[in-house]
Design an enzyme around this catalytic site. Structure first.
Site, short mmCIF file in Angstrom:
data_model
loop_
_atom_site.label_atom_id
_atom_site.label_comp_id
_atom_site.label_asym_id
_atom_site.label_seq_id
_atom_site.Cartn_x
_atom_site.Cartn_y
_atom_site.Cartn_z
N HIS A 16 0.90 -1.23 0.16
CA HIS A 16 -0.15 0.19 -0.03
C HIS A 16 0.88 1.37 0.13
CE1 HIS A 16 -4.30 -1.71 1.02
NE2 HIS A 16 -3.33 -2.82 1.04
N ASP A 118 -5.57 6.12 2.58
CA ASP A 118 -5.61 4.43 2.30
C ASP A 118 -6.86 4.14 2.72
OD1 ASP A 118 -3.70 2.25 1.30
OD2 ASP A 118 -4.91 1.57 2.98
N THR A 140 -6.32 0.71 -3.27
CA THR A 140 -5.30 0.04 -3.76
C THR A 140 -5.73 -1.35 -4.31
OG1 THR A 140 -4.70 -0.92 -1.41
CG2 THR A 140 -3.61 0.94 -2.15
N GLN A 350 10.29 -9.86 -7.79
CA GLN A 350 9.09 -10.23 -8.57
C GLN A 350 8.97 -9.30 -10.28
OE1 GLN A 350 5.25 -11.56 -6.91
NE2 GLN A 350 4.49 -9.62 -8.04
N HIS A 365 -0.97 -15.50 -6.69
CA HIS A 365 -1.93 -15.40 -5.57
C HIS A 365 -3.00 -14.53 -5.99
CE1 HIS A 365 0.76 -12.29 -5.02
NE2 HIS A 365 0.08 -11.81 -3.96
N TRP A 368 -3.51 -7.58 -6.05
CA TRP A 368 -3.95 -6.77 -7.25
C TRP A 368 -2.57 -6.15 -7.74
CZ3 TRP A 368 -7.17 -6.62 -10.73
CH2 TRP A 368 -7.29 -5.55 -11.44
N ASN A 369 -1.62 -5.71 -6.86
CA ASN A 369 -0.39 -5.24 -7.21
C ASN A 369 0.40 -6.04 -8.12
OD1 ASN A 369 -0.63 -2.73 -5.82
ND2 ASN A 369 0.37 -3.52 -4.13
N SER A 370 0.44 -7.36 -7.79
CA SER A 370 1.06 -8.40 -8.73
C SER A 370 0.21 -8.77 -10.07
CB SER A 370 1.11 -9.87 -7.90
OG SER A 370 2.09 -9.73 -6.84
N GLN A 390 -8.20 -12.08 -2.80
CA GLN A 390 -7.41 -12.60 -3.99
C GLN A 390 -8.52 -13.52 -4.96
OE1 GLN A 390 -4.12 -14.11 -2.16
NE2 GLN A 390 -3.26 -12.29 -1.54
#
Length: 481
Positions: A16, A118, A140, A350, A365, A368-370, A390
């Site tokens: 975040h 946030d 996020t 990553q 997994h 959302w960032n990934s 997820q």
């Protein structure tokens, strides 16, 4: 005339914090009068935050207009007897006096224009109200999940429905954010369990009270979800400003000691030949599940790079760590038999891995960032959600968007990561990997198209997210006290 200043308050979670800082960079880049102060609430478990912030302060090209303030931690005895379901929100709220003090020590050369908090720091809106400035939210996750929160709260508050009844249910919901009916099994446990759903409901009520919500997503990937919210009542303006990514590292890397070895190994692999397995900062599996993954990889015959982490001790919420001896958890002889085609590591760089041309698929997994990183680099996904929202993201990627294949969409360790779900079998994993690595699949083709759209949305003037950032700034300046 004094220059406008926003105060950002990210949640004390590394993912975040990173995306909030990247959003701040974009905003000051677009408007050269705007300045931003980022208040850092230190996580209890993630020690790399200090190094990350120090690196940012030294490297950011906007150091004169983005300022970082480390907040001290409240006394630990104040938090000792808080119920675990309320611990995170209470920990954030305990920083209110520290936030207030930091704001009063701001420079007098700027005028406080608003808070950007946030999605997990909404209690800080009280301070904004006290100071007579508007509050905005940086969300996020994705637009569909934001819509789900509004939808469930409407069911609960307006239709008197107990959403906890969906826990373990086989029913389907006519969720307006998706074209397809949403299985109750895809709902995050945190929004439907009895001990946590009241906290989520309060969060959604506060979301409705903000002046606007920036979402780390983009129009082209969530057009249906955005349209569904445009018809909903009592929802603030939504600004899709993503994908907001930290593609350069900026000191976030936990360790660079093994990165050269990993990248050198990838350099020796053919293009699009390697399946990458990585499950996020809190993702790990028990030994029985690890054995199934290993056998599936070996039987699939595909080249692989596997980030394998040691689970946190039972009853704790500490993050996974690296194994000192991988052979203790892998099948006997596995490393020797796969030495020509595979590499098992601990922590993984990553972004660098996903950017490498040897990577042909990502077993993820679905954080959302990934997910946004994978889309950016055009790497198709095999969905294996583990916790939080997820499994909801996985459903969206597989069923709504066609950007992923399924391994096990309803795999879920629960809110506290203490529950081990049933084992995902060798056959399920292997089927997912084989489908993921199919060279001419529809999923691969769709991901390539979406990758191009993600880049046009954010990096081009006139792109949808660039325009949305401009709209957000205009909204903020129009609401200046």
């Amino acid at each position: 005339m004094k220059k406008p200043e926003l105060v950002f308050i990210p949640a004390p979670v590394m993912g975040h914090l990173i995306s909030a800082v990247e959003a701040a960079k974009l905003l000051v880049d677009i408007n050269d009068r705007l300045s931003i102060t980022v208040l850092i609430i230190k996580p209890l478990l993630e020690s790399e935050v200090t190094g990350y912030v120090q690196s940012l302060s030294a490297t950011t090209s906007f150091s004169d207009r983005i300022r970082f303030i480390d907040l001290p931690q409240p006394p630990k005895d104040e938090l000792a007897h808080i119920p675990r379901a309320k611990f995170f929100t209470t920990y954030v709220e305990s920083h209110k006096p520290l936030v207030k003090e930091a704001i009063f020590t701001r420079s007098e050369e700027s005028v406080l224009t608003g808070f950007v908090v946030d999605m997990f720091c909404l209690s800080m809106m009280d301070l904004a109200t006290e100071l007579g400035v508007p509050s905005y939210v940086f969300f996020t996750s994705n637009v569909a999940f934001l819509g789900l929160l509004f939808y469930l709260q409407t069911l609960q508050d307006e239709q008197n429905m107990d959403v906890s009844e969906f826990d373990g249910s086989d029913s389907e919901l006519p969720f307006p954010g998706f074209v397809n009916p949403l299985p109750a099994k895809a709902l995050p446990t945190s929004v439907i369990q009895k001990d946590s759903s009241p906290i989520i409901s309060e969060m959604v009520r506060r979301l409705r009270q903000t002046e606007g919500i920036m979402v780390n997503s983009f129009v082209e990937i969530e057009s249906h979800a955005l349209e569904s919210l445009s018809y909903a009542e009592n929802i603030p303006p939504i600004f899709p400003v993503g994908p907001i990514l930290n593609l350069k590292g900026d000191g976030h890397d936990q360790s660079c000691s093994g990165e050269f070895d990993v990248m050198q190994w990838l350099d020796d692999q053919p293009p699009s030949s390697v399946v990458f397995l990585c499950f996020g900062s809190m993702g790990s599996f028990g030994e029985d599940q690890v054995q199934e993954i290993a056998r599936a990889l070996e039987q699939s015959g595909h080249r692989f790079l596997w980030s394998l982490r040691k689970p946190q001790p039972k009853g704790t919420i500490s993050p996974p760590t690296d194994y000192s001896n991988l052979e203790e958890v892998l099948p006997e002889g596995f490393l020797d038999r796969t030495v020509e085609i595979g590499k098992v590591i601990g922590w993984a760089p990553q972004v660098s891995v996903l950017a490498h041309p040897a990577i042909g698929g990502f077993v993820s997994h679905c954080g959302w960032n990934s997910t946004l990183e994978s889309i950016w680099f055009g790497v198709p996904i095999a969905a294996w959600p583990v916790y939080a929202e997820q499994q909801f993201n996985a459903f969206q990627l597989v069923k709504e968007l066609g950007l992923a294949v399924e391994i096990k969409m309803d795999y879920n360790k629960g809110l506290r990561l203490e529950i081990e779900p049933p084992i995902v079998t060798v056959e399920e994993i292997k089927r997912g990997i084989v489908g993921l690595m199919e060279p001419e699949s529809d999923v691969r083709k769709k991901m390539k198209v979406m990758s191009e759209k993600s880049r046009k949305a954010s990096v081009k003037k006139g792109g949808s997210s660039y325009s949305s950032l401009q709209d957000f700034i205009g909204h903020v300046l129009g609401n200046m006290p």
